[in-house]
Design a protein around this motif. Structure first.
Motif, PDB file in Angstrom:
ATOM      1  N   SER A  30       0.727  -1.418   0.203  1.00 41.84           N
ATOM      2  CA  SER A  30      -0.447  -0.241  -0.178  1.00 41.84           C
ATOM      3  C   SER A  30       0.976   1.082   0.631  1.00 41.84           C
ATOM      4  CB  SER A  30      -0.691   0.466   1.165  1.00 41.84           C
ATOM      5  OG  SER A  30      -1.775  -1.291   1.368  1.00 41.84           O
ATOM      6  N   LEU A  31       1.665   0.914   0.600  1.00 43.85           N
ATOM      7  CA  LEU A  31       2.953   2.515   0.768  1.00 43.85           C
ATOM      8  C   LEU A  31       3.453   2.862  -1.266  1.00 43.85           C
ATOM      9  CD1 LEU A  31       4.028   2.141   4.231  1.00 43.85           C
ATOM     10  CD2 LEU A  31       3.257   4.026   3.595  1.00 43.85           C
ATOM     11  N   TYR A  32       4.244   1.232  -1.094  1.00 44.12           N
ATOM     12  CA  TYR A  32       4.372   1.792  -2.452  1.00 44.12           C
ATOM     13  C   TYR A  32       3.754   2.184  -3.245  1.00 44.12           C
ATOM     14  CZ  TYR A  32       8.456  -1.308  -1.168  1.00 44.12           C
ATOM     15  OH  TYR A  32       9.409  -2.239  -0.435  1.00 44.12           O
ATOM     16  N   TYR A  33       2.483   2.169  -3.763  1.00 44.89           N
ATOM     17  CA  TYR A  33       1.951   2.818  -4.406  1.00 44.89           C
ATOM     18  C   TYR A  33       1.486   3.931  -3.832  1.00 44.89           C
ATOM     19  CZ  TYR A  33      -3.003   2.069  -2.457  1.00 44.89           C
ATOM     20  OH  TYR A  33      -3.648   1.942  -1.849  1.00 44.89           O
ATOM     21  N   ALA A  34       1.598   3.817  -3.327  1.00 42.71           N
ATOM     22  CA  ALA A  34       1.544   5.718  -2.335  1.00 42.71           C
ATOM     23  C   ALA A  34       2.978   6.334  -2.658  1.00 42.71           C
ATOM     24  CB  ALA A  34       0.971   5.901  -0.619  1.00 42.71           C
ATOM     25  N   GLN A  35       3.880   6.028  -2.729  1.00 39.75           N
ATOM     26  CA  GLN A  35       5.639   6.835  -3.234  1.00 39.75           C
ATOM     27  C   GLN A  35       4.649   7.189  -4.886  1.00 39.75           C
ATOM     28  OE1 GLN A  35       8.256   4.189  -2.628  1.00 39.75           O
ATOM     29  NE2 GLN A  35       9.006   5.437  -0.711  1.00 39.75           N
ATOM     30  N   ALA A  36       4.159   6.854  -5.542  1.00 40.09           N
ATOM     31  CA  ALA A  36       3.992   6.891  -6.998  1.00 40.09           C
ATOM     32  C   ALA A  36       3.192   8.147  -6.485  1.00 40.09           C
ATOM     33  CB  ALA A  36       2.701   6.604  -7.743  1.00 40.09           C
ATOM     34  N   TYR A  68       3.750  10.644  -3.870  1.00 37.44           N
ATOM     35  CA  TYR A  68       4.191  11.238  -2.608  1.00 37.44           C
ATOM     36  C   TYR A  68       5.204  10.857  -2.838  1.00 37.44           C
ATOM     37  CZ  TYR A  68      -0.597  11.563  -0.650  1.00 37.44           C
ATOM     38  OH  TYR A  68      -2.273  12.418  -0.973  1.00 37.44           O
ATOM     39  N   PRO A  69       6.208  11.381  -3.693  1.00 37.51           N
ATOM     40  CA  PRO A  69       8.054  10.936  -3.831  1.00 37.51           C
ATOM     41  C   PRO A  69       8.705  10.809  -2.640  1.00 37.51           C
ATOM     42  CG  PRO A  69       6.749  11.620  -5.669  1.00 37.51           C
ATOM     43  CD  PRO A  69       6.069  12.208  -4.461  1.00 37.51           C
ATOM     44  N   SER A  70       8.158  11.393  -1.652  1.00 32.52           N
ATOM     45  CA  SER A  70       9.722  11.705  -0.760  1.00 32.52           C
ATOM     46  C   SER A  70       8.633  11.213   0.230  1.00 32.52           C
ATOM     47  CB  SER A  70       9.052  13.257  -0.397  1.00 32.52           C
ATOM     48  OG  SER A  70       7.719  13.493   0.112  1.00 32.52           O
ATOM     49  N   LEU A  71       7.708   9.687   0.222  1.00 35.98           N
ATOM     50  CA  LEU A  71       7.087   9.139   1.528  1.00 35.98           C
ATOM     51  C   LEU A  71       8.256   7.720   1.820  1.00 35.98           C
ATOM     52  CD1 LEU A  71       3.719   7.373   1.409  1.00 35.98           C
ATOM     53  CD2 LEU A  71       5.729   6.000   1.832  1.00 35.98           C
ATOM     54  N   ASN A  72       8.944   7.912   2.643  1.00 33.86           N
ATOM     55  CA  ASN A  72       9.590   7.275   3.821  1.00 33.86           C
ATOM     56  C   ASN A  72       8.630   5.754   4.169  1.00 33.86           C
ATOM     57  OD1 ASN A  72      11.049   5.827   4.938  1.00 33.86           O
ATOM     58  ND2 ASN A  72      12.515   7.263   5.578  1.00 33.86           N
ATOM     59  N   ILE A  73       9.363   5.145   3.011  1.00 36.80           N
ATOM     60  CA  ILE A  73       8.243   3.026   3.701  1.00 36.80           C
ATOM     61  C   ILE A  73       8.596   3.125   5.285  1.00 36.80           C
ATOM     62  CG2 ILE A  73       7.818   1.145   3.506  1.00 36.80           C
ATOM     63  CD1 ILE A  73       6.989   2.522   0.858  1.00 36.80           C
ATOM     64  N   GLU A  74       9.886   3.202   5.606  1.00 36.89           N
ATOM     65  CA  GLU A  74      10.021   2.658   6.632  1.00 36.89           C
ATOM     66  C   GLU A  74       9.211   4.059   8.290  1.00 36.89           C
ATOM     67  OE1 GLU A  74      11.730  -0.270   7.937  1.00 36.89           O
ATOM     68  OE2 GLU A  74      11.601  -0.909   5.421  1.00 36.89           O
ATOM     69  N   ASP A  75       8.787   5.372   7.636  1.00 38.65           N
ATOM     70  CA  ASP A  75       9.039   5.498   8.667  1.00 38.65           C
ATOM     71  C   ASP A  75       7.295   5.705   9.094  1.00 38.65           C
ATOM     72  OD1 ASP A  75      10.410   7.233   9.006  1.00 38.65           O
ATOM     73  OD2 ASP A  75       9.993   8.749   7.368  1.00 38.65           O
ATOM     74  N   TYR A  76       7.214   5.097   8.381  1.00 39.94           N
ATOM     75  CA  TYR A  76       5.133   4.641   8.884  1.00 39.94           C
ATOM     76  C   TYR A  76       4.796   3.029   8.907  1.00 39.94           C
ATOM     77  CZ  TYR A  76       3.679   8.390   6.400  1.00 39.94           C
ATOM     78  OH  TYR A  76       3.796  10.065   6.157  1.00 39.94           O
ATOM     79  N   LEU A  77       6.179   2.246   8.576  1.00 37.02           N
ATOM     80  CA  LEU A  77       5.911   0.874   8.536  1.00 37.02           C
ATOM     81  C   LEU A  77       6.221   1.033  10.861  1.00 37.02           C
ATOM     82  CD1 LEU A  77       7.802  -1.150   6.125  1.00 37.02           C
ATOM     83  CD2 LEU A  77       5.347  -0.875   6.599  1.00 37.02           C
ATOM     84  N   LEU A 124      -2.200   4.224   2.680  1.00 40.50           N
ATOM     85  CA  LEU A 124      -2.309   4.471   3.941  1.00 40.50           C
ATOM     86  C   LEU A 124      -0.875   5.429   4.622  1.00 40.50           C
ATOM     87  CD1 LEU A 124      -2.744   2.367   6.075  1.00 40.50           C
ATOM     88  CD2 LEU A 124      -0.303   0.691   5.597  1.00 40.50           C
ATOM     89  N   ASN A 125      -0.573   6.126   3.975  1.00 38.55           N
ATOM     90  CA  ASN A 125       0.394   7.041   4.726  1.00 38.55           C
ATOM     91  C   ASN A 125      -0.970   8.274   5.674  1.00 38.55           C
ATOM     92  OD1 ASN A 125       0.342   8.068   1.615  1.00 38.55           O
ATOM     93  ND2 ASN A 125       1.542  10.072   1.965  1.00 38.55           N
ATOM     94  N   GLU A 126      -1.347   8.521   4.541  1.00 34.52           N
ATOM     95  CA  GLU A 126      -2.329  10.050   4.373  1.00 34.52           C
ATOM     96  C   GLU A 126      -3.544   9.165   5.572  1.00 34.52           C
ATOM     97  OE1 GLU A 126      -2.484  12.776   4.017  1.00 34.52           O
ATOM     98  OE2 GLU A 126      -1.657  12.537   1.524  1.00 34.52           O
ATOM     99  N   VAL A 127      -3.592   7.643   5.735  1.00 33.65           N
ATOM    100  CA  VAL A 127      -4.581   7.367   6.828  1.00 33.65           C
ATOM    101  C   VAL A 127      -3.898   7.421   7.412  1.00 33.65           C
ATOM    102  CG1 VAL A 127      -5.935   5.161   7.451  1.00 33.65           C
ATOM    103  CG2 VAL A 127      -5.770   6.028   5.649  1.00 33.65           C
ATOM    104  N   ILE A 128      -3.004   7.636   8.337  1.00 30.04           N
ATOM    105  CA  ILE A 128      -2.204   7.091   9.123  1.00 30.04           C
ATOM    106  C   ILE A 128      -2.350   8.744   9.906  1.00 30.04           C
ATOM    107  CG2 ILE A 128      -0.100   6.323  10.319  1.00 30.04           C
ATOM    108  CD1 ILE A 128       0.199   4.503   8.517  1.00 30.04           C
ATOM    109  N   SER A 166      -8.911  -0.476   7.598  1.00 26.02           N
ATOM    110  CA  SER A 166      -9.333  -1.934   7.550  1.00 26.02           C
ATOM    111  C   SER A 166      -8.171  -2.575   7.639  1.00 26.02           C
ATOM    112  CB  SER A 166     -10.103  -2.787   7.095  1.00 26.02           C
ATOM    113  OG  SER A 166     -11.767  -2.284   7.054  1.00 26.02           O
ATOM    114  N   VAL A 167      -7.149  -2.270   6.509  1.00 25.03           N
ATOM    115  CA  VAL A 167      -5.590  -2.585   6.415  1.00 25.03           C
ATOM    116  C   VAL A 167      -4.937  -2.613   7.435  1.00 25.03           C
ATOM    117  CG1 VAL A 167      -3.619  -2.158   4.385  1.00 25.03           C
ATOM    118  CG2 VAL A 167      -5.833  -2.374   3.831  1.00 25.03           C
ATOM    119  N   LEU A 168      -5.532  -1.262   7.764  1.00 26.01           N
ATOM    120  CA  LEU A 168      -4.419  -0.531   8.968  1.00 26.01           C
ATOM    121  C   LEU A 168      -4.471  -1.657  10.472  1.00 26.01           C
ATOM    122  CD1 LEU A 168      -3.119   2.229  10.392  1.00 26.01           C
ATOM    123  CD2 LEU A 168      -5.516   2.922  11.156  1.00 26.01           C
ATOM    124  N   TYR A 169      -5.732  -1.836  10.459  1.00 24.17           N
ATOM    125  CA  TYR A 169      -6.102  -2.468  11.303  1.00 24.17           C
ATOM    126  C   TYR A 169      -5.625  -3.888  11.157  1.00 24.17           C
ATOM    127  CZ  TYR A 169      -9.677  -3.569  15.163  1.00 24.17           C
ATOM    128  OH  TYR A 169     -10.523  -4.237  16.854  1.00 24.17           O
TER     129      TYR A 169
END
Length: 271
Positions: free
Chosen positions: A27-33, A35-44, A96-100, A111-114
């Protein structure tokens, strides 16, 4: 991250056995398209932190309802996550990054968050692709309960799901067993991307529609409707060669489809 690299990372994550797909990462990978500056590890790490806080609050005897209530209390009461009733069709609800960050979303993204939090506390749950309203439940079916994450983690029984279905559709729809069947990680991701597809279509953001359809086809390469829709979009964008390829493939798979004659007429115009 580069746009193409984001989708490449998405493909690498989903190109494995379904049970090994990490929903949060995909979910975060497709969000990077988007939000290019999205850091996957930060959200994990944020998901890990939420799970750790819940783990510390769990009772010694982890009965399913007690675990669910503990998750609900922390996510919805303490962190104030909620369904986005006011701006349901905002594309941000599907990232997912926006949801968080915003602590709001639509049924499937919440639901994915949960699901990801439950996985981290060793309480496996599965997605339920009920028409019109995504639910989740504990992995073991004998629990007989479903969770409506969009509505503050409301606990539902089968008859409640039937009532929820009646509320969603003007014409009565009978609750069929398949409506409450568990869905795969690929199906969850495809449903999230399909939501984005129609939001972008309504906004006439066609380049984003194409990217999302490509993502769905990474999950299900021979999905006829997605190939048709991409072909029709290529047609509207005057990309004739690409339109021909997709529409011809669609007809090869479904030569007797209801719209087959219309597709043949379009192909005749292109040729």
């Amino acid at each position: 991250m580069d746009y193409q690299l984001a989708w490449q990372s998405f493909y690498q994550e989903i190109n494995r056995a379904d049970e090994d797909i990490n929903l949060a990462k995909a979910s975060l990978y497709y969000a990077q398209a988007e939000y290019p500056s999205l850091n996957i590890e930060d959200y994990l790490n944020k998901l890990d932190t939420i799970a750790e806080e819940i783990q510390a609050r769990l009772p010694q005897r982890r009965y399913p309802l007690k675990v669910i209530n503990t998750i609900n209390n922390y996510i919805f009461d303490d962190l104030k996550f909620k369904g986005n009733q006011q701006d349901y069709y905002n594309p941000a609800n599907s990232f997912l990054n926006e949801v968080i960050d915003c602590r709001t979303g639509i049924p499937i993204s919440l639901s994915v968050l949960y699901l990801e939090i439950a996985k981290r506390i060793d309480f496996p749950m599965v997605g339920i692709g009920m028409p019109g309203h995504f639910l989740i439940r504990p992995e073991f079916e004998e629990a007989g309960i479903f969770i409506d994450v969009f509505n503050q983690g409301e606990i539902l029984f089968q008859q409640d799901c039937a009532e929820r279905l009646r509320q969603l559709y003007p014409q009565p729809i009978k609750l069929e067993p398949r409506f409450l069947a568990a869905v795969s990680s690929r199906q969850i991701l495809a449903r999230m991307l399909t939501n984005l597809k129609y939001i972008y279509l309504n906004r006439k953001q066609y380049s984003k529609v194409l990217a999302v359809i490509d993502g769905i086809l990474m999950l299900f390469p021979d999905h006829p409707n997605e190939l048709r829709d991409r072909g029709l979009l290529y047609y509207e964008l005057d990309q004739w060669d690409k339109a021909c390829l997709d529409l011809e493939y669609y007809l090869a798979m479904l030569p007797n489809a209801e719209d087959a004659d219309m597709i043949r007429l379009l192909l005749a115009k292109i040729r």
